[in-house]
Structures are given as structure tokens and as C-alpha cells.
Design an enzyme around this catalytic site. Sequence first.
Site, short mmCIF file in Angstrom:
data_model
loop_
_atom_site.label_atom_id
_atom_site.label_comp_id
_atom_site.label_asym_id
_atom_site.label_seq_id
_atom_site.Cartn_x
_atom_site.Cartn_y
_atom_site.Cartn_z
CD GLU A 51 -2.83 -1.20 2.43
OE1 GLU A 51 -3.79 -1.96 2.37
OE2 GLU A 51 -2.60 -0.46 3.40
CB CYS B 200 3.06 7.54 3.11
SG CYS B 200 3.50 6.42 4.43
CB CYS C 131 7.36 -5.19 8.89
SG CYS C 131 8.56 -4.26 9.85
CB CYS D 91 6.20 -2.25 16.53
SG CYS D 91 7.91 -1.88 16.08
#
Length: 354
Positions: free
Chosen positions: A94, A107, A114, A118
Amino acid sequence: MPPEKEDIRNLSLEELKEVFSRWEEAEFRAAQMFKWLYQKNVQDLKQMTDFPRKLIAELEKRFFISSLVCLKTLAAKDGTKKFLWQLEDGHSIETVFIPEKSRRTLCLSTQVGCKFACPFCVSGSKGFVRQLRVAEIVGQILEAQRQTGLQMTNVVMMGIGEPLDNYENLVKAIRIINHPEGLSIGARKITVSTCGLVPGILKLKKLGLQVELSVSIHATTDDLRDKLVPINRRYNLERLLAACREYFESTDRVITFEYALIEGVNDSGFDAQRLGDMAQSLKAKVNLIPCNPNMSFCYRGSTEGRVKDFQRIVRSRGARVTIRSTRGSEIQAACGQLAFDREAAEEKGCQSRP
Ligand code: SAH
């Protein structure tokens, strides 16, 4: 697509020059080609009309131009747009377009998934799949410009993935984005955001690219940061802050500390004092983000009043501090809401707190 062919946009200007010199072609072809690829945004090598046909035929034997297929566009009332792209191998990523009065920011994602997990960030919830190639990083800008009909003025590497964990491709992409014959976006209008990969910060410092660095701090003690940003167990706050100092002192670029405020977790007055002191000693800016909800992290963002109080305390310690306005939340385009596979994240549901 025959697998032996390579996307020509994976090549740096120097690599293109080498190709042409190997073929005993004039060196200026490389810059000429850059213009076609990044300024005229061609999707087919044949569209480069000032290239001899024989040369195009040679190029086509070795290279192609891949495309990001737009699977979905979602538009929020504030003008923010989220694009869901399909990559050549079927994975999706995205990109978010954030228009403001004086700038148009994109962005970008840098990885599929990933590794850094987190807990409040949905991008890491399904683990890591693969690195994005240079052409796929830069391609997000080219496709978004094609879709919106607008030139981007700013780029932030704050989409899916950890940019410094895809270091080589990131740097090549930045050079293309920055190059006058490429996308020609100034280094200071390019921001790399990291969860704290110390070796990457130091390598970037050595390159002296002059890009802006954002560090996702989110906690002011190692105990809490170990939980909120698990890479802290490898590179703790002391090492991270030392790397930030080196980056700042050698590039003179002011660092931004990103801090997502989570109710009852990292939003106390003591947190604010420590954060303010940290930022002040590094002359860093603090950017507070009320933590955005996602279905797999069962905590809430701090209330507006708490965010304001927190800001006041940080400021009282002598640090510059802003509150980031949340953009595009109704289309899940806000920070930490991007996922390469949202459905899976949503299936997990929320087990404990709302
Ligand atoms: N991996 C990089 C870049 C991607 S995340 C990094 O960690 O910086 C972009 C920013 O969004 C980071 O500051 C990240 O910590 C923040 N973020 C992630 N999830 C969030 C959430 N739920 N609410 C607010 N900010 C979030």
C-alpha cells in the site's frame, strides 16, 4: 514475463551508463533514458521515441518495465488516498497520498510485510515476506503520479516495512528519486523512518545523502521499549541515541522522534519529561501521534487532553514538539494501519481491551 529479463528501473544511472558503454553506445543515453522513465513516466521501452529502433530492440531483449497494478483506491474526505497495488508476483503493498496546501506527500512501502513486530503496528502482524525492489519502491511514486495526475513534492518511507532493513535498494531508490534527471525531489524532502536499526543509521550517515531521518522512539525506558519496539533488545536506547547524535552532527539534519501515545502505557508525565530531555539534548523534534487503533493491539490511543498535556510537558523541557494530525483514518490509511493482508489481521480480532 521471461524471468531472465530485469526491470530497467532497478538500475542506477551509473549502472545504465555501464550498460550503454558495454554496448559501445553514447553515455548520454543513460540520462536520456532516465528522463523517459521518471519524468515522462513511460510504461513501454518503445515509447522512447528518440532512441534508435535497433537500440530499443537490444534493450527489450534484456529489460522490461514492470507495472504496479492498482487493485483498489480508497479516498478519505480530507483528500488522503490509499492505493493498494499488486506486484508482479501477486503480493500486494500500500501507498498513501497526503495532499496539503503547500505539498503533496507520498508515503511509500519498502518491504512486503515487516520483520520487526512492533505490537501496535499492523504491518508487522503477519511477518516478513520479501524486500521491495528498487523499481517497486520508485514505481509507487510513478503510479501514484499517473493515478492522481499530480507531481509529488515530498516522499516519506513510512508505509509497510522497515526501510533500513532494505538498505541497498532504499539507497538506490533515493538516488533515483533525488536525481535531477530522475524524479528530482530534493533530499531534504525525502524522509527515512526507522524503528531503530543502528547500523543502518550509521551507514546512511556515512553516505551523506542529506535525507531527513525519523526515529520511531515510542518509549523512553529500555524496559518499555523492549516491548513496544522489540528491536530495542538488540539496539537499546543508549546505542540508538548515540547513533542519532552521530547522524545529526555529521549531516546537520534535525532528527524527528515519532512517538505514538498509548493510553496508560507510555503517556505519563514522566515519559513526557524523559522524552523532552532526550529530544532537547539532541536538538531533535518530537512528533506526537495519538496511537491509531488496530484490531490486533488492544490498547487505545491517548485522549486529546492527555496528548495536549504531554505536549506541554515535552515543550517545557526545551524541545520542539508537534502533534501529528491523523489523516485518512476512515480508510485505514493512518500510521500503522497499512497491511499487506488486512483481512488476516482483522480475523485475529481483539481479545482483551477495546
Ligand atoms: N518501520 C519504520 C517505518 C514504518 S512505520 C518505522 O518504524 O519507523 C511509520 C510510523 O508509524 C512509525 O513511526 C510507526 O511506529 C508508526 N506507527 C505504527 N503503528 C502505529 C499506530 N497504530 N499508531 C500510530 N503510529 C503508528
